[in-house]
Structure formats: structure tokens, C-alpha cells
Design an enzyme around this catalytic site. Structure first.
Site, PDB file in Angstrom:
ATOM      1  N   HIS A 268       0.835  -1.211   0.000  1.00  0.00           N
ATOM      2  CA  HIS A 268       0.000   0.000   0.000  1.00  0.00           C
ATOM      3  C   HIS A 268       0.874   1.268   0.000  1.00  0.00           C
ATOM      4  O   HIS A 268       0.818   2.045  -0.920  1.00  0.00           O
ATOM      5  CB  HIS A 268      -1.018   0.029   1.134  1.00  0.00           C
ATOM      6  N   ASP A 319      -5.074  -8.154  -3.369  1.00  0.00           N
ATOM      7  CA  ASP A 319      -5.348  -7.928  -1.951  1.00  0.00           C
ATOM      8  C   ASP A 319      -6.645  -8.590  -1.493  1.00  0.00           C
ATOM      9  O   ASP A 319      -6.701  -9.798  -1.283  1.00  0.00           O
ATOM     10  CB  ASP A 319      -5.348  -6.429  -1.679  1.00  0.00           C
TER      11      ASP A 319
END
Length: 446
Positions: A268, A319
Site C-alpha cells: 500500500h 489484496d
């Protein structure tokens, strides 16, 4: 030594689209030779029509989050309310049900052209935190699921010790914790690498691993030259809590304890200071962007351009599996940056393909993978150029067409180690992937 020849109608050779390419693949599943200017398929060759690129690398996955698709799109909320729904699903999984779900999820990835996955695995123990008879039963279920689905896996076994900066785990987090980093290291050391399997490490976050134990995880990975991943600055609340607890940002804390480095990937990397970006880049730490999850959870748009310019290689992950589509992840990284800056063209199609292939595989501890070159594993993804999304552009623009127009639905073939896993859009070992997903997810409903 017997060779298998694949004839690629069009091939992406790192810098350009080449028509008529023959790949000779040896018995070990590696590329023996690349021959260009082969205008027609040689006798007996496996024919791959469309654009063939190196197999896609999904650098960041939580397989069980696939069961949340649709459910967490109801209503509103934040990352933190989404997390409560995730905990509910996590409590229902067993090694058997996790195998069934992950097998279906990894088969969905294969249909999307993904040949290797980085599984960020923290669901270790039985509900309440009691270890299974085999303390790695859940990790072994994931490894078996990937093998059954025909893709490679880097099991990023995750240390998750605290509910936040030293606080004891909450009841729904007891499945995740080994108690201490030393106990985590003892358990994960029993996992063995094998064909198609790499074992790496992960620090869930600076929230979940106390500062004094970060080095234990980093040292374990360093001693084994294994990949090390960490969720980093996904939420501003994490940054604020870290500043309150330690007087520094999460990136600074990781740097102080030896976590950053060329085998480390921050996942991220959304809310960073200029100093954070400099630390990540100068240490060679990678960045895995997960745009479809980051926008689904309203996390924000990370400074991917600045990170890459500072020296951080970029990779991509699906993810939480809001969708499983690495082409969409690549496209979204560029389009998000366009929205943020109101300018176009931050990455070329070639650069985005590299993030989805070679740099993703490198982040998973497979630096020899991700190119159509002699010696590389014969991991291939073929994207149709004649679908309603991709028809029309001239073949020399096939890379731009794939990145900016194609989707997972356009993947025609997936080859792993010279073996067809997906042929003409059908999975070789999971004949009905949609039914496998539906059945394994239905089994988890309360």
C-alpha cells in the site's frame, strides 16, 4: 532432452510486440530458446493466438477475503467497519474449508493469467488461538490449494502479535497470533520450500508487531534470503497511532529496526511523508500497490510515481479480491494518478506490464521469472486480441490494448512451467471454477 515448442502469434519481448515467436521449452519447464521471425506455427507446436506476455504476478493476496465480495459492498462505512466483517469470515475457516476456498480463488487467478501469488497469510490457528496438531495446517492448506490450481505460491507467513502497539490481541485476533516473534519464527521454520513454493515472511503492520520484535522477523527473513512484506501506512489512523506511541512514522520505525531493504516490500504505502518516500527508495524497498482494494476501502491513492522515482520497484496485488484482475490493477495505478494530478501518461504500457510481471515476481523471491528469455521459467499469459474489448488496434499496439482495454475475461491461455493450466479459457484441473467459488463461500455462511 525433449522440447515443447510454443508458437506465439504476438509476444511481448520487454520493449516491443514481436509477431511470430517460437519458444522452445525444456523438460524442466524453462525456456530453452526464443526464435523470432517464425511466421507460421512449426509442426507439432502449441499455438497461442493473441498477445503472450510473461505470466502475471499477484504480489499481495488474502485468499479468504474473496468470500467478502459483494457482502462488504452493501451500504457504507470505512476500512475499520469492513474489518469487522472480515473477522467474522475468518472465524469460520478450518484447514479443509480454507483449502476448498483457496483452491477456487487460485483457480480464478489462473483464469486471469496469474501464474504466481504472494499469499499474505496470518490465519494460523484454530478459533481461540489453539494450535492445530500440525501448527502449520492452515499454511499447508494454502500451499496444497495453489498446487491443485496449478500456480506458484510464495507463502508470506505473517507475524501478528498485537491488537495495536503492544496491546493484547482481541478475541477475534487470537487465531492470528503466536504470542511472540520467537514463537512465530519457530513455527514458520518448520515450513519447507518445494517445487513451486517459496516461504517468505511478513510483518502484518507496525500496529500488530511490537517494535522490540520487528527485528526478529526481519532477521529470520534476512538469514534465509527470503522475501519480507509488510502492510505500511495504509491508514492515516495507523500513522497517528505510531507517532503517538513512538514519536516517528511507521516507515521510520521499520527503518530503525532493520526491516527496510531490497528483499522487503511495503504493501500500500499510501500515506507517506517525503522523508518516508526517501527512506523507502534509498533502501531499495519495493512497493506493492493494490488499487482496486485501495479504492474499494476508500484508503486513498498512494504516491507511486514519487516512490518509483526515489528507487522503489513497483508491483501489483489484488489484496482483498474485490476483483481478481491484474490488468485492471495495472490500469488503475495509472488512471488513479491521472485523477490525482490531472495529467496523463505517468507510466507506459511497458512499465505497467513490468510491474505486473518481472517486478512482481522479484518481490515474491523469484527474480528469474517474468520475462520471455532463455533460462526463465516458461510461465506465460496469452490475452485475446479479438474480443469486443481488444479488437481493432493494430498488433504493434497490443501492449497498450492489453493494459488499457483488456480484462481478466480476455485471458485465453495460462501456462506455468511449460504446462497448460488454462487452455482456451478453461481451467485444466478445476473444471467449474465458478461453482467451486460458490460452493466454498456458501459453506462459510453463518
Amino acid at each position: 532432452m525433449p522440447l515443447t515448442t510454443y508458437w506465439l502469434e504476438h509476444a511481448w519481448l520487454d520493449t516491443h510486440v514481436e509477431p511470430g515467436v517460437a519458444l522452445d521449452v525444456n523438460a524442466e519447464g524453462r525456456v530453452e530458446a526464443v526464435r523470432t521471425g517464425v511466421d507460421a506455427p512449426p509442426p507439432g507446436a502449441e499455438i497461442l493466438r493473441g498477445l503472450t506476455v510473461p505470466g502475471l504476478a499477484n504480489t499481495h493476496s488474502h485468499a479468504f477475503h474473496r468470500a467478502l465480495r459483494g457482502i462488504v459492498q452493501v451500504g457504507s462505512g470505512t476500512f475499520w467497519t469492513w474489518r469487522e466483517t472480515m473477522y467474522t469470515v475468518a472465524q469460520r475457516l478450518t484447514p479443509d474449508s480454507y483449502f476448498a476456498l483457496a483452491r477456487a480463488v487460485y483457480a480464478e487467478m489462473a483464469l486471469a493469467g496469474i501464474t504466481a501469488v504472494g499469499e499474505f497469510h496470518y490465519l494460523h490457528h484454530a478459533p481461540g488461538g489453539t494450535p492445530y496438531a500440525d501448527p502449520n495446517a492452515m499454511g499447508e492448506a494454502l500451499i496444497a490449494a495453489a498446487a491443485d490450481a496449478g500456480i506458484r505460491i510464495t507463502l508470506l507467513d505473517t507475524a501478528y502479535l498485537s491488537s495495536g502497539f503492544g496491546a493484547a490481541p482481541e478475541p477475534h485476533q487470537l487465531r492470528f497470533t503466536d504470542g511472540t516473534a520467537d514463537a512465530w519464527a519457530e513455527r514458520v521454520s518448520a515450513l519447507k520450500e518445494r517445487d513451486g513454493v517459496r516461504v517468505g515472511a511478513a510483518i502484518h503492520s507496525v500496529r500488530a508487531v511490537p517494535a522490540g520484535q520487528l527485528a526478529t522477523v526481519a532477521d529470520w527473513a534476512r538469514e534465509r534470503r527470503a522475501p519480507l512484506h509488510v502492510h505500511l501506512s495504509e491508514q492515516t489512523a495507523e500513522n497517528d497511532a505510531c507517532l503517538a506511541a513512538h514519536g516517528m512514522t511507521p516507515t521510520q520505525l521499520l527503518a530503525e529496526h532493520g526491516v527496510l531493504g531490497a528483499r522487503t516490500t511495503g504493501v500500500h504505502n499510501t500515506h507517506l511523508t517525503a522523508g518516508d518516500i526517501a527512506l523507502i527508495g534509498s533502501s531499495g524497498t519495493g512497493t506493492c500497490m493494490c488499487p482496486t482494494t485501495e479504492r474499494d476501502l476508500a484508503d486513498g491513492i498512494g504516491p507511486a510515481v514519487a516512490l518509483q522515482n526515489a528507487g522503489s520497484p513497483l508491483s501489483l496485488g489484488s489484496d482483498s479480491h474485490a476483483v481478481v484482475d491484474l490488468l485492471e490493477e495495472a490500469r488503475a495505478m495509472e488512471l488513479n494518478e491521472r485523477l490525482r494530478t490531472r495529467t496523463r501518461g505517468h507510466w507506459t504500457a511497458a512499465a505497467l506490464l513490468r510491474a505486473a510481471t518481472a517486478d512482481g515476481h522479484a518481490a515474491l523471491g523469484r527474480p528469474d521469472t517474468g520475462s520471455l528469455t532463455p533460462g526463465a521459467p516458461a510461465d506465460l499469459t496469452t490475452i485475446a486480441l479479438d474480443s469486443v474489448r481488444t479488437a481493432g488496434p493494430v498488433p504493434r499496439l497490443a501492449a497498450e490494448t492489453a493494459v488499457f482495454a483488456a480484462s481478466a475475461a480476455d485471458v485465453r491461455h495460462t501456462v506455468v512451467g511449460g504446462r497448460h493450466v488454462v487452455r482456451d479459457g478453461a481451467h485444466a484441473t478445476v473444471p467449474d471454477v465458478a461453482a467451486a467459488l460458490a460452493d466454498s463461500i456458501a459453506a462459510l455462511r453463518g
